[in-house]
Design an enzyme around this catalytic site. Structure first.
Site, mmCIF file in Angstrom:
data_model
loop_
_atom_site.group_PDB
_atom_site.id
_atom_site.type_symbol
_atom_site.label_atom_id
_atom_site.label_comp_id
_atom_site.label_asym_id
_atom_site.label_seq_id
_atom_site.Cartn_x
_atom_site.Cartn_y
_atom_site.Cartn_z
ATOM 1 C CB CYS A 117 -0.944 0.009 1.195
ATOM 2 S SG CYS A 117 -2.111 -1.351 1.132
ATOM 3 C CG HIS A 267 -3.326 3.481 0.706
ATOM 4 N ND1 HIS A 267 -3.603 2.975 -0.546
ATOM 5 C CD2 HIS A 267 -3.516 2.463 1.584
ATOM 6 C CE1 HIS A 267 -3.939 1.690 -0.418
ATOM 7 N NE2 HIS A 267 -3.891 1.365 0.850
ATOM 8 C CG ASN A 297 -6.701 -0.910 -0.475
ATOM 9 O OD1 ASN A 297 -5.823 -0.651 -1.298
ATOM 10 N ND2 ASN A 297 -6.439 -1.099 0.803
HETATM 11 N N1 COA Z 1 -19.490 -9.279 4.991
HETATM 12 C C1 COA Z 1 -20.201 -9.516 6.095
HETATM 13 N N2 COA Z 1 -19.650 -9.836 7.289
HETATM 14 C C2 COA Z 1 -18.312 -9.891 7.335
HETATM 15 C C3 COA Z 1 -17.501 -9.650 6.216
HETATM 16 C C4 COA Z 1 -18.145 -9.332 5.008
HETATM 17 N N3 COA Z 1 -17.456 -9.061 3.878
HETATM 18 N N4 COA Z 1 -16.213 -9.767 6.577
HETATM 19 C C5 COA Z 1 -16.193 -10.091 7.880
HETATM 20 N N5 COA Z 1 -17.473 -10.159 8.346
HETATM 21 C C6 COA Z 1 -17.924 -10.451 9.710
HETATM 22 C C7 COA Z 1 -16.881 -11.164 10.531
HETATM 23 O O1 COA Z 1 -16.903 -12.543 10.270
HETATM 24 C C8 COA Z 1 -17.309 -10.811 11.928
HETATM 25 O O2 COA Z 1 -18.384 -11.643 12.282
HETATM 26 P P1 COA Z 1 -18.504 -12.229 13.781
HETATM 27 O O3 COA Z 1 -18.616 -11.027 14.670
HETATM 28 O O4 COA Z 1 -19.745 -13.058 13.714
HETATM 29 O O5 COA Z 1 -17.241 -13.007 13.995
HETATM 30 C C9 COA Z 1 -17.855 -9.391 11.803
HETATM 31 O O6 COA Z 1 -18.149 -9.218 10.402
HETATM 32 C C10 COA Z 1 -16.895 -8.333 12.255
HETATM 33 O O7 COA Z 1 -15.621 -8.600 11.693
HETATM 34 P P2 COA Z 1 -14.392 -7.681 11.965
HETATM 35 O O8 COA Z 1 -13.223 -8.172 11.164
HETATM 36 O O9 COA Z 1 -14.205 -7.484 13.441
HETATM 37 O O10 COA Z 1 -14.917 -6.308 11.346
HETATM 38 P P3 COA Z 1 -14.304 -4.894 11.448
HETATM 39 O O11 COA Z 1 -15.306 -3.984 12.007
HETATM 40 O O12 COA Z 1 -12.926 -4.881 12.037
HETATM 41 O O13 COA Z 1 -14.141 -4.509 9.907
HETATM 42 C C11 COA Z 1 -12.417 -4.318 8.261
HETATM 43 C C12 COA Z 1 -13.259 -5.261 9.103
HETATM 44 C C13 COA Z 1 -11.446 -5.145 7.449
HETATM 45 C C14 COA Z 1 -13.346 -3.534 7.337
HETATM 46 C C15 COA Z 1 -11.685 -3.340 9.205
HETATM 47 O O14 COA Z 1 -11.029 -4.034 10.238
HETATM 48 C C16 COA Z 1 -10.679 -2.510 8.472
HETATM 49 O O15 COA Z 1 -11.010 -1.724 7.613
HETATM 50 N N6 COA Z 1 -9.393 -2.622 8.814
HETATM 51 C C17 COA Z 1 -8.355 -1.900 8.133
HETATM 52 C C18 COA Z 1 -7.971 -2.714 6.982
HETATM 53 C C19 COA Z 1 -7.299 -1.922 5.899
HETATM 54 O O16 COA Z 1 -7.410 -0.733 5.811
HETATM 55 N N7 COA Z 1 -6.600 -2.659 5.090
HETATM 56 C C20 COA Z 1 -5.927 -2.104 3.979
HETATM 57 C C21 COA Z 1 -4.505 -2.232 4.140
HETATM 58 S S1 COA Z 1 -3.764 -0.696 4.140
#
Ligand code: COA
Length: 340
Positions: A117, A267, A297
């Protein structure tokens, strides 16, 4: 004094769009979850997962053509290529040489950057150093990704695969002398490799290539080890700390304040991260550019695509002070502050 001036910029994405509803037909997800957590409404994927035409190097080529056109240069004027990607056409060689051949450049240097990234920001820092040291005059800096071939579209991969999209952006960074608009004013790059495993794709990798094994075993595929792993919450927490740090460092190094900024282009990792940073600095909406809603992304491509769009829409003009900042896998992060 030599200035590093962005002479041209362009971007290219595959035509085929994939909406959140399209993804919901392939895995247990929904538009509401994706929009609320990431801001993404759609992304571009090359149409056919096995399409060997629309490769990462090819997307980079299409973006480069536009950047060259804006700069009023031809491929023969380019004297160095820097190509940032985490999804290269081949395991090796990198995409830089493939682009050199596609464009018909002379036998110039072609360097690949593997900083995910932060790849484009790192690539720009290298290009700037080459220009300022008078090593090269016109450097093509490319960020491009084809993520759609390497994501897990089953339920197991839904936390990652809904986020990423395909695309490319390219910049021609040129040497300019004397008074005039356009220069890179400050940059900083950082890394913290102890978190490498928090956002990574492990296979194929030499760490796992012990003597009686091949580069990849069938179980690596069936165990989904070939797909990206992301500890989303952990990445999020680090991102919202590192973004402000690197931004402040760049502004301070150039003797500028956040009020001097005309545009901040983060980014495009997640709209919630960008909004957190915007709020933290009290930046008005017109001074932050986001387009993750349309592209997802696109990793190394996200900043040049966003910058290219912001310029095309007249939101960044010649002479504007622009800050680009990135955080991602590695962990790596950094910023480049420039006058456009
Ligand atoms: N659709 C529906 N549910 C989903 C899902 C999807 N695509 N992906 C995960 N879930 C579920 C999980 O299984 C989890 O369910 P559970 O509570 O029953 O176990 C729930 O949603 C919450 O998951 P979690 O991973 O804790 O969600 P979150 O609020 O942390 O959001 C991201 C996930 C990835 C969106 C978030 O953590 C994020 O944006 N992180 C930064 C990542 C980033 O910027 N990456 C780029 C690299 S620079």
């Amino acid at each position: 004094m030599i200035r590093s001036r962005i002479a041209g910029i362009g971007h290219y994405v595959p035509e085929h769009t994939v909406t959140n509803d399209d993804l919901a037909k392939r895995m247990s997800t929904n538009d509401e979850w994706i929009t609320e957590r990431t801001g993404i409404k759609e992304r571009h994927h090359r149409k056919n997962r096995n399409d060997s035409e629309e490769t990462t190097a090819f997307l980079g080529f299409k973006a480069s053509e536009k950047a060259l056109e804006m700069a009023g240069l031809t491929a023969k004027d380019i004297d160095y290529i820097i190509f940032a990607t985490l999804s290269p056409d081949y395991y090796f060689p990198g995409c830089g040489v493939l682009l050199q051949e596609m464009l018909g450049c002379d036998t110039i240097g072609a360097l690949d950057v593997r900083n995910q990234c932060s790849g484009f920001v790192y690539a720009m820092s290298v290009a700037n150093a080459f220009i300022k040291s008078n090593a090269y005059k016109n450097i093509l800096v490319v960020g491009a990704e084809v993520h759609s071939f390497g994501l897990d579209f089953s339920d197991a991969g839904r936390g990652v695969s809904v986020i990423f999209g395909d695309g490319a952006g390219a910049v021609v960074l040129s040497a300019a002398e004397g008074e005039g608009k356009g220069d890179i004013l400050a940059m900083n790059m950082h890394s913290e490799g102890k978190y490498a495993d928090e956002l990574c794709t492990k296979f194929p990798g030499s760490k796992y290539g012990w003597s009686d094994r091949m580069r990849l075993e069938p179980e690596n595929v069936t165990d989904a080890e070939v797909y990206p792993h992301m500890n989303g919450n952990f990445v999020f927490k680090h991102a919202v700390t590192r973004f402000p740090e690197t931004m402040e460092e760049a502004l301070k190094a150039a003797g500028k304040t956040v009020e001097d900024l005309d545009m901040f282009i983060p980014h495009q990792a997640n709209l919630r991260i960008a909004q957190f940073v915007q709020q933290r600095f009290g930046l008005p909406d017109e001074k932050v550019f986001n387009n993750i809603q349309k592209y997802g992304n696109t990793t190394a491509a996200s900043i040049p695509i966003a910058l290219s769009e912001a310029i095309a829409e007249g939101k960044v003009k010649r002479g504007d002070l622009v800050l680009i900042s990135a955080f991602g896998s590695g962990f790596t992060w950094g910023s480049v502050l420039f006058e456009f």
